[in-house]
Design an enzyme around this catalytic site. Structure first.
Site, short mmCIF file in Angstrom:
data_model
loop_
_atom_site.label_atom_id
_atom_site.label_comp_id
_atom_site.label_asym_id
_atom_site.label_seq_id
_atom_site.Cartn_x
_atom_site.Cartn_y
_atom_site.Cartn_z
N GLY A 10 89.42 -25.16 -97.37
CA GLY A 10 90.75 -25.70 -97.63
C GLY A 10 91.62 -24.81 -98.51
O GLY A 10 92.84 -24.76 -98.32
N ASN A 11 91.00 -24.06 -99.43
CA ASN A 11 91.81 -23.24 -100.34
C ASN A 11 92.42 -22.01 -99.68
O ASN A 11 93.27 -21.35 -100.25
CB ASN A 11 91.01 -22.85 -101.59
CG ASN A 11 89.93 -21.82 -101.27
OD1 ASN A 11 89.33 -21.85 -100.20
ND2 ASN A 11 89.70 -20.92 -102.18
N LYS A 126 83.80 -40.97 -92.25
CA LYS A 126 84.97 -40.16 -92.65
C LYS A 126 86.26 -40.96 -92.55
O LYS A 126 86.71 -41.28 -91.46
CB LYS A 126 85.09 -38.94 -91.71
CG LYS A 126 84.14 -37.84 -92.03
CD LYS A 126 84.87 -36.69 -92.70
CE LYS A 126 83.91 -35.57 -93.07
NZ LYS A 126 84.47 -34.69 -94.08
N LYS A 210 83.07 -28.69 -90.58
CA LYS A 210 83.43 -27.33 -90.19
C LYS A 210 82.35 -26.30 -90.56
O LYS A 210 82.21 -25.28 -89.89
CB LYS A 210 84.79 -26.92 -90.75
CG LYS A 210 84.82 -26.61 -92.24
CD LYS A 210 85.04 -25.15 -92.50
CE LYS A 210 85.07 -24.76 -93.94
NZ LYS A 210 84.56 -25.55 -95.02
N LYS A 272 77.57 -26.68 -96.86
CA LYS A 272 77.62 -25.21 -96.82
C LYS A 272 76.23 -24.63 -96.98
O LYS A 272 75.83 -23.71 -96.26
CB LYS A 272 78.54 -24.67 -97.93
CG LYS A 272 79.99 -25.06 -97.73
CD LYS A 272 80.86 -24.48 -98.83
CE LYS A 272 82.07 -25.34 -99.05
NZ LYS A 272 82.77 -25.76 -97.82
#
Ligand code: ADP
Ligand code: MG
Length: 310
Positions: A10-11, A126, A210, A272
């Protein structure tokens, strides 16, 4: 020369169109550094804020009667892939031109296969889109069959499942583009989730993580490295505590031990680490790196980041 799949967090993107267009100019630099070194680079990315904005905009417009029908969630995901893809094509393309590197950047709108029998479909987790009062939420649930839940005292929202990715439908097209020397943006937002029924594919309201989708893509493309770029330079244990310890290397075994201790936050660092372990274990010689956007080049050359390998 390595084949590298980069997963942007996102960053690396932004919350509004103008902010994002500005931010991706910075994002493009470390990506083009890797391309300039001769690597084959494929870019995957998240889409949480973007798909949320599109979904909310469409449902607000539908509720006001300004458009005829609500926009289904898979279609919102497809729009977000195009919108983010355009910004990345523009920014990376400009950076390549600045450095006189003659490559094109292309976005592939990507469908990712999920299993209808994935247990995630029984437990949607979600939250997406607008907040509603109880009565409206019940009406939407009856009319559209959406699962609506109370979200942290702020009202009722639709929740969608987060199933595991099985296959990237357009993988051969992506491969052909890489082979032709192009820079590909793909599996945006984890891909548009599709299920297979009697041989045909159908979009389904769900969100594929993702990090897991990028890992699947990296395996399917036989990539050498999966680089997950996020807001931190390294993975830590005792994160946010006085005895924080930043990790330069993480074996799959240690990752599992630390995960069991709850060292990695679910929904942020945990997927991650799990994706990195999955990739490192998938074939000898494969390695995953978790680092920050601006340390990508240093991480590739072994100077920083958290390297996950067997
Ligand atoms: P992205 O948009 O890149 O997916 P997330 O916010 O989902 O980013 O996940 C990255 C964040 O995870 C980091 O910014 C950090 O605040 C958080 N985090 C949670 N646990 C850890 C940990 N053990 N080590 C490092 N970062 C962690
Ligand atoms: Mg995340």
């Amino acid at each position: 020369m390595s084949r590298i799949v980069i997963a942007l967090g996102g960053n690396a993107l932004g919350n509004t169109a103008s902010e994002q267009l500005e931010l991706v100019r910075e994002t493009a630099k470390p990506i083009v550094d890797l391309i300039a070194e001769g690597n084959q680079v494929v870019i995957a990315h998240g889409n949480g804020p973007q798909v949320g904005m599109i979904n909310l905009g469409m449902s607000t417009a539908a509720a006001a009667g300004a458009i005829k029908a609500d926009m289904p969630f898979p279609e919102c995901g497809a729009m977000s892939q195009g919108y983010i893809g355009y910004h990345l094509q523009n920014a990376i393309g400009n950076e390549l031109r600045t450095r006189a590197i003659h490559k094109e950047v292309v976005t592939v709108v990507t469908q990712v296969l999920v299993d209808e029998n994935d247990s995630a479909f029984q437990h949607p987790t979600k939250p997406v889109g607008a907040f509603y009062d109880k009565e409206t939420a019940e009406k939407i649930s009856r009319e559209k069959g959406y699962t609506m839940v109370e979200d942290a005292g702020r009202g009722y929202r639709q929740v969608v499942p987060s199933p595991k990715p099985i296959d990237v439908i357009e993988k051969n097209a992506v491969e052909a583009l890489i082979a032709a020397g192009q820079v590909v943006v793909t599996v945006g937002g984890g891909g548009i989730p599709v299920v297979r029924r009697d041989g045909a594919l159908y979009g389904t309201p769900a969100v594929i993580d993702k990090d897991f989708a990028s890992e699947k893509l990296a395996e399917l493309l036989d990539a050498d490295e999966l680089i997950i770029l996020t807001a931190v330079e390294k993975v830590a244990i005792n994160y946010n505590k006085p005895d924080v310890q930043w990790l330069s290397r993480l074996t799959p075994e240690d990752a599992e031990k630390y995960s069991a201790q709850g060292q990695f936050a679910p929904g942020s660092m945990l997927p991650k680490v799990q994706a990195a372990v999955m990739f490192a274990r998938s074939k000898k010689g494969r390695k995953a790196i978790i680092t920050s956007l601006h340390k990508a080049l240093d991480a590739i050359s072994g100077k920083t980041g958290t390297v996950v390998e067997m």
